[in-house]
Write an enzyme that holds these catalytic residues in place. Structure first.
Site, PDB file in Angstrom:
ATOM      1  N   GLU A 146     -36.513  14.120 -24.833  1.00  0.00           N
ATOM      2  CA  GLU A 146     -37.063  14.008 -23.471  1.00  0.00           C
ATOM      3  C   GLU A 146     -36.042  14.406 -22.422  1.00  0.00           C
ATOM      4  O   GLU A 146     -34.987  13.753 -22.286  1.00  0.00           O
ATOM      5  CB  GLU A 146     -37.489  12.562 -23.210  1.00  0.00           C
ATOM      6  CG  GLU A 146     -38.048  12.355 -21.822  1.00  0.00           C
ATOM      7  CD  GLU A 146     -38.183  10.881 -21.426  1.00  0.00           C
ATOM      8  OE1 GLU A 146     -37.428  10.048 -21.958  1.00  0.00           O
ATOM      9  OE2 GLU A 146     -39.048  10.580 -20.587  1.00  0.00           O
ATOM     10  N   GLU A 243     -45.138   4.644 -17.753  1.00  0.00           N
ATOM     11  CA  GLU A 243     -43.758   4.159 -17.675  1.00  0.00           C
ATOM     12  C   GLU A 243     -43.356   4.059 -16.211  1.00  0.00           C
ATOM     13  O   GLU A 243     -42.627   4.904 -15.678  1.00  0.00           O
ATOM     14  CB  GLU A 243     -42.833   5.110 -18.431  1.00  0.00           C
ATOM     15  CG  GLU A 243     -41.433   4.573 -18.633  1.00  0.00           C
ATOM     16  CD  GLU A 243     -40.534   5.536 -19.377  1.00  0.00           C
ATOM     17  OE1 GLU A 243     -40.749   6.761 -19.317  1.00  0.00           O
ATOM     18  OE2 GLU A 243     -39.577   5.054 -20.018  1.00  0.00           O
TER      19      GLU A 243
HETATM   20  O1  LIG Z   1     -35.874   6.690 -19.281  1.00  0.00           O
HETATM   21  C1  LIG Z   1     -36.958   7.183 -19.664  1.00  0.00           C
HETATM   22  O2  LIG Z   1     -37.788   7.777 -18.945  1.00  0.00           O
HETATM   23  C2  LIG Z   1     -37.321   7.057 -21.079  1.00  0.00           C
HETATM   24  O3  LIG Z   1     -38.443   7.370 -21.466  1.00  0.00           O
HETATM   25  C3  LIG Z   1     -36.273   6.531 -22.020  1.00  0.00           C
HETATM   26  O4  LIG Z   1     -36.787   6.505 -23.305  1.00  0.00           O
END
Ligand SMILES: O=C(O)C(=O)CO
Length: 265
Positions: A146, A243
């Protein structure tokens, strides 16, 4: 269809961790992701998943010394043995939790790193990811990388989409795929829809948050309905990890997700 996973490292934090599973299910989420499972036994987490009827969709490999500021060891020369052990541990949990994919955090590049240091990190990263992907493939799992924005995570080794795509190509393992966090991409590069289109075949997981505050997706500069519309047109039928840090009341902040089955009060 697009399915939403609650990131339990950021959402429902008014509850103790193991109570967040029920809160996420109650809110209408069908999956969960979080940073690290290792504080709990696989059995404990599997019980929480079964009791809430949720799927485990993602978590991270052990990241090194997180409290000391480390953010993964995948690109760190000299830490290869530790990385290999972290792969074994993460896959143990992935199998126990029926989790399809795990995220290998790259780690930080030293202050003032010169080109040879960057090249050493890159070579270590490629070799470690090739190992991880091959181990994961034996168990039918994927490994994700990522790009993370360097405002939130200064000196993080993987920060741009083209860098990630070059690593995926160099490693050359089909189960090494992209964790596309739209929040990070918007901060570093923007051009979200074109990046989604160009990189679509490599995307293993998507994460969303409002920009720049990392609140609910409908708070900030990104018009997510247009992004979701394009994702549907592209045929994305996997998970979207939520998230983000709720701006206020978690449940009230879920109204944006009503089209995806979330149940805000
Ligand atoms: O910090 C972030 O955006 C993550 O997804 C870490 O796994």
């Amino acid at each position: 269809m697009i399915r939403l996973a609650a990131n339990l490292s950021m959402l429902f934090t008014e509850h103790d961790f193991l109570e967040r599973f029920a809160a996420a299910a109650d809110a209408g989420f069908s999956g969960v992701e979080y940073l690290f499972p290792y504080a709990y036994s696989p059995d404990t987490l599997r019980s929480a998943l079964e009791a809430s009827g949720l799927q485990q969709v993602l978590f991270n490999l052990p990241p090194g010394d997180w409290e000391a500021g480390e953010r993964g060891v995948a690109s760190l020369p000299g830490r290869e043995a530790e990385f290999r052990d972290s792969v074994t541990e993460a896959l143990r949990y992935a199998v126990a939790l029926d989790c399809p994919r795990v995220h290998a955090m790259a780690g930080l590049i030293p202050e003032g790193a010169d080109e040879s240091t960057r090249q050493a990190h890159h070579a270590t990263y490629v070799a470690n990811l090739r190992f991880a992907a091959r181990e994961a493939a034996k168990l039918g799992r994927e490994v994700l990388i990522e790009p993370i924005n360097t405002r939130d995570m200064p000196r993080y080794f993987l920060s741009h989409q083209d860098q990630a795509m070059a690593v995926l190509q160099e490693v050359g393992e089909p189960n090494l795929r992209l964790q596309f966090d739209l929040y990070h991409c918007q901060i570093m590069e923007g051009d979200l829809v074109r990046h989604l289109e160009c990189q679509f075949e490599h995307i293993g997981h998507i994460q969303i948050a409002g920009v720049p505050e990392r609140h609910e997706p409908d708070v900030g500069e990104v018009h997510y309905p247009a992004v979701f519309e394009r994702l549907k047109e592209l045929g994305y039928v996997d998970w979207v990890g939520c998230e983000y840090r709720p701006a206020g009341n978690t449940r009230a902040g879920l109204a944006w997700g009503r089209p995806f089955g979330l149940r805000p009060e």
